[in-house]
Every structure is written in structure tokens, then in C-alpha cells.
Scaffold this motif. Structure first.
Motif, PDB file in Angstrom:
ATOM      1  N   ASN A  93       0.844  -1.193   0.000  1.00 32.62           N
ATOM      2  CA  ASN A  93       0.000   0.000   0.000  1.00 32.62           C
ATOM      3  C   ASN A  93       0.882   1.246   0.000  1.00 32.62           C
ATOM      4  OD1 ASN A  93      -2.325   1.615   0.119  1.00 32.62           O
ATOM      5  ND2 ASN A  93      -2.209   1.741   2.347  1.00 32.62           N
ATOM      6  N   PHE A  95       2.379   4.573  -3.055  1.00 32.62           N
ATOM      7  CA  PHE A  95       2.417   5.020  -4.445  1.00 32.62           C
ATOM      8  C   PHE A  95       3.456   4.166  -5.169  1.00 32.62           C
ATOM      9  CE2 PHE A  95       3.879   8.225  -7.700  1.00 32.62           C
ATOM     10  CZ  PHE A  95       2.795   8.014  -8.536  1.00 32.62           C
ATOM     11  N   HIS A 318      -6.243   6.711  -2.868  1.00 36.55           N
ATOM     12  CA  HIS A 318      -4.803   6.511  -2.613  1.00 36.55           C
ATOM     13  C   HIS A 318      -4.599   5.260  -1.769  1.00 36.55           C
ATOM     14  CE1 HIS A 318      -5.392  10.846  -3.289  1.00 36.55           C
ATOM     15  NE2 HIS A 318      -4.244  10.779  -3.911  1.00 36.55           N
ATOM     16  N   TYR A 319      -4.540   4.035  -2.353  1.00 38.96           N
ATOM     17  CA  TYR A 319      -4.450   3.770  -3.788  1.00 38.96           C
ATOM     18  C   TYR A 319      -5.380   2.607  -4.065  1.00 38.96           C
ATOM     19  CZ  TYR A 319      -0.630   6.987  -3.377  1.00 38.96           C
ATOM     20  OH  TYR A 319       0.084   8.112  -3.103  1.00 38.96           O
TER      21      TYR A 319
END
Ligand SMILES: *Cc1c(COP(=O)(O)O)cnc(C)c1O
Length: 374
Positions: A93, A95, A318-319
């Protein structure tokens, strides 16, 4: 320059970057003129000054300005000699840039699951993922909340692994008095415009208190150039440097960062007060997050996002796809293997959050949410 008060019923933007930056327009004008006058567009006094200020802010000995946050992480890994044949543990979890940096360094990302309440990397999962080729653990201070690195630093110390921080969402966050960026061997920061400390374009930095690593990264980021002879290149480097005008902008914005983070924290308190208990992502004991994002978890997300859209309220995800399920990164884990992150990915919604968000706007968002969640 002050912007007009938002009127009742007006759209609430997810992030009002124009509103954030227009507050400092006079300082940006001076910064731009100064750089234009002296004609040094990369490096120079603005970059040196910002590096000094940001290292002090992060409570580390050194800072190297680079081109973006992804490069910062890659340069840390390469600077530590981590690459081909090595595995790097990181939370799924996050970016995708965290994983991208691992691959760019030549190493293999090993994704692990997160804790259900904070959605941050789970120390037990880190322990379980260690193999003979593990070289480092990257903790990601996601949404602005620092990972409690206590248990993880015990693990990395026991196994001789590097502990690296991805602090791209956590400028100024603390956990038990330690600043984000000061707990690992080094940390990568992004100054992408939407981050808590954002430039007017791409920018990033490495902070560390390891001075030998600082020197290696400084050289790597500048074509692998020797520090004493500009025509000698002892290593294959990169081109990843910080622009002077961005550094001047960042120095001006750094002076507002604590006040901006306090504004975000106040907005988050109001969200918590107005929303049902347990909807917002939890804060662990000892944490002082900087709320890069205001993330909630809901059962019927489509109903919630449809209602927000209908009311003119911006939102984000996100995300929604954990890294290990992204087409580019699927070789490591299969669907079902990291169940906490997979379940959360279908439940998370990011609400409007910024240092210029108004109380009336938070109230409006919460009214809409209360009308569709029970
Ligand atoms: C933004 C971000 C990055 C990458 O930063 P860039 O400056 O866009 O390269 C890395 N990790 C996380 C968690 C981020 O949010």
C-alpha cells in the motif's frame, strides 16, 4: 493576495494548489527575479541554503537536493550499494514510485501487507518476508503518518539490513519526538507540487546523517562526478539535480510548513468530530501526523464517491490497486496474498485536505457523507 471566501454550495476542490501558492506570490516573484539576475539555474546559493534549512528541519546532518522523490529513493539504494541480486521489502500500500525506485536500482521489490487500522507497513510481515538476499526495508510514512519504526529497526538491526524511509508524504511528521527522515539510514522526500512541501514543478531530496553516503549520493546525482576533479567520473551516475528557482520557492514554503501542517491537523480533527467513529484511518499512540491526505474507509464506496461528485466535492483514491496487483509488478505476489491491503484498496476514499481548506468546507463534506453513510 487573499482569495474570496468560498460561498455556501460552491464546489470544494480536492486540492486548491492555486490557492496554496498564491499566498506566497510576492516571495516567488523575488525568487524568480534573483535567479534570473545571477544566471545560475541549477545548484548555487539557493540550493545550498535550502539543503541546510531542510536538513535542520528534518533533524539530520545533511540534505542533497535532487530532481524528484523517486530519484531520491533510487539514489539512496544505489548509494548504499543495493542492486542486482538484492531484495528490498516495502509495503504494497504505497504510491507505485516506491517500487519503481527499487527496480530502477536493479533490486527486486518484495511487497508486504499493512496494518488494518493505520494501513502502514506491518512489522510482523516484514519479519516474515526476510530471506538471505534481503538488503533493505523501505518504510513508507503514508498519508502523513510516520510508521512506528521501533519494532522494524529491531528487525533490521538484527539482520544487518538498511532501514530507509519514504517520507514523500510526511514532511514534518513526528513519532515519539523523532522527525520523519531522521530514523532510518536515509530518507527520500518528494516536493511534487501537491505534497505538504511542494515546489512549482518536480523536485526532491535525500536527508541523512551518514556523511559518506551524502558524498556518494551527491556525486551519483551529478553524473558520478568526483568531488575534487570535475573531469573525473569514478562511477556511472545520474542526472538528478535541484533547480535554483525551485530551491528558492521551497525555502519560502518551508517557513510556512509548520503552520500549514497545523491547519491540516485542525481540519482533520474537525473531520473526525463530524464523521462516525472509526471511519477515518487511525492514528497510533505517539504519532503526530501531518495529514498529507485525509483518508476514510467506507463500505459502499461508489455510493459515497457518487454523492461527493454530485455535491461538487473533490475526492481521490490513494491507492485503489495495491502495488503487487499492478501489471508491472505482478511477479512477486498473487491476489489474495496480501489481504489487508487488498481489502482496504476497495474501501479507501481521500477527502479534500489542504492548508487552505475552510471549516465550512469540511462541514459540507461531512454533511454529504453523513447523508449516505450510517
Ligand atoms: C509522491 C511520492 C513518491 C514519488 O515522488 P515524485 O517526486 O513524484 O517522484 C514516492 N513515494 C510516495 C509515497 C509518494 O507519495
Amino acid at each position: 493576495m487573499t482569495r474570496p471566501e468560498p460561498q455556501p454550495g460552491e464546489p470544494v476542490p480536492f486540492l486548491d494548489l492555486g490557492g496554496i501558492n498564491s499566498r506566497l506570490q510576492d516571495e516567488f516573484d523575488v525568487a524568480w527575479k534573483t535567479v534570473l539576475d545571477h544566471g545560475g539555474y541549477i545548484g548555487g546559493p539557493e540550493v545550498e541554503r535550502f539543503e541546510r534549512e531542510f536538513a535542520a528541519y528534518c533533524e539530520t546532518d545533511a540534505c542533497v537536493g535532487v530532481a524528484n522523490g523517486t530519484d531520491a529513493l533510487e539514489l539512496i539504494l544505489v548509494g548504499l550499494g543495493i542492486g542486482r541480486g538484492d531484495e528490498v521489502i516495502l509495503p504494497t500500500n504505497t504510491f507505485v514510485a516506491t517500487a519503481e525506485a527499487v527496480c530502477a536500482a536493479g533490486a527486486r521489490p518484495r511487497f508486504v501487507d499493512v496494518c488494518p487500522d493505520t494501513l502502514l507497513i506491518n512489522p510482523d510481515a516484514v519479519q516474515a518476508a526476510i530471506t538471505p538476499v534481503t538488503a533493505a526495508v523501505i518504510v513508507v510514512h503514508l498519508y502523513g503518518q510516520m510508521v512506528d519504526t521501533g519494532p522494524i529497526s529491531e528487525i533490521t538491526a538484527r539482520h544487518g539490513l538498511a532501514l530507509i524511509e519514504d517520507a514523500a508524504q510526511a514532511h514534518g511528521a513526528r513519532h515519539r519526538a523523532r522527525r520523519a527522515g531522521s530514523v532510518g539510514v536515509a530518507a527520500g522526500f518528494s516536493f511534487y507540487p501537491g505534497k505538504n512541501l511542494g515546489a512549482l514543478g518536480d523536485a526532491g531530496a535525500v536527508v541523512t546523517s551518514d556523511l559518506a553516503l551524502t558524498m556518494r549520493i551527491r556525486s551519483l546525482a551529478n553524473h558520478g562526478r568526483s568531488h575534487t576533479d570535475r573531469h573525473r567520473h569514478p562511477q556511472v551516475g545520474h542526472n538528478s539535480r535541484l533547480d535554483s528557482v525551485q530551491a528558492a520557492v521551497l525555502s519560502a514554503k518551508l517557513r510556512c510548513l509548520d503552520a500549514d501542517n497545523a491547519h491540516r491537523a485542525a481540519a482533520m480533527s474537525l473531520y473526525r468530530a463530524l464523521l462516525p467513529d472509526g471511519v477515518a484511518v487511525a492514528v497510533q499512540p505517539g504519532a503526530e501526523p501531518v495529514y498529507h491526505l485525509a483518508v476514510i474507509q467506507v463500505g459502499d464506496r461508489l455510493t459515497v464517491t457518487d454523492a461527493l461528485t454530485a455535491a461538487g466535492i473533490g475526492w481521490g483514491l490513494h491507492y485503489p490497486v495495491p502495488c503487487h496487483l499492478q501489471p508491472a509488478y505482478q511477479d512477486g505476489a498473487r491476489p489474495g496474498q496480501l489481504p489487508v491491503a487488498e481489502a482496504a484498496a476497495g474501501r479507501i476514499v481521500s477527502l479534500p485536505m489542504s492548508p487552505v481548506l475552510r471549516e465550512t468546507q469540511v462541514s459540507r463534506v461531512c454533511e454529504v457523507l453523513r447523508s449516505v453513510t450510517r
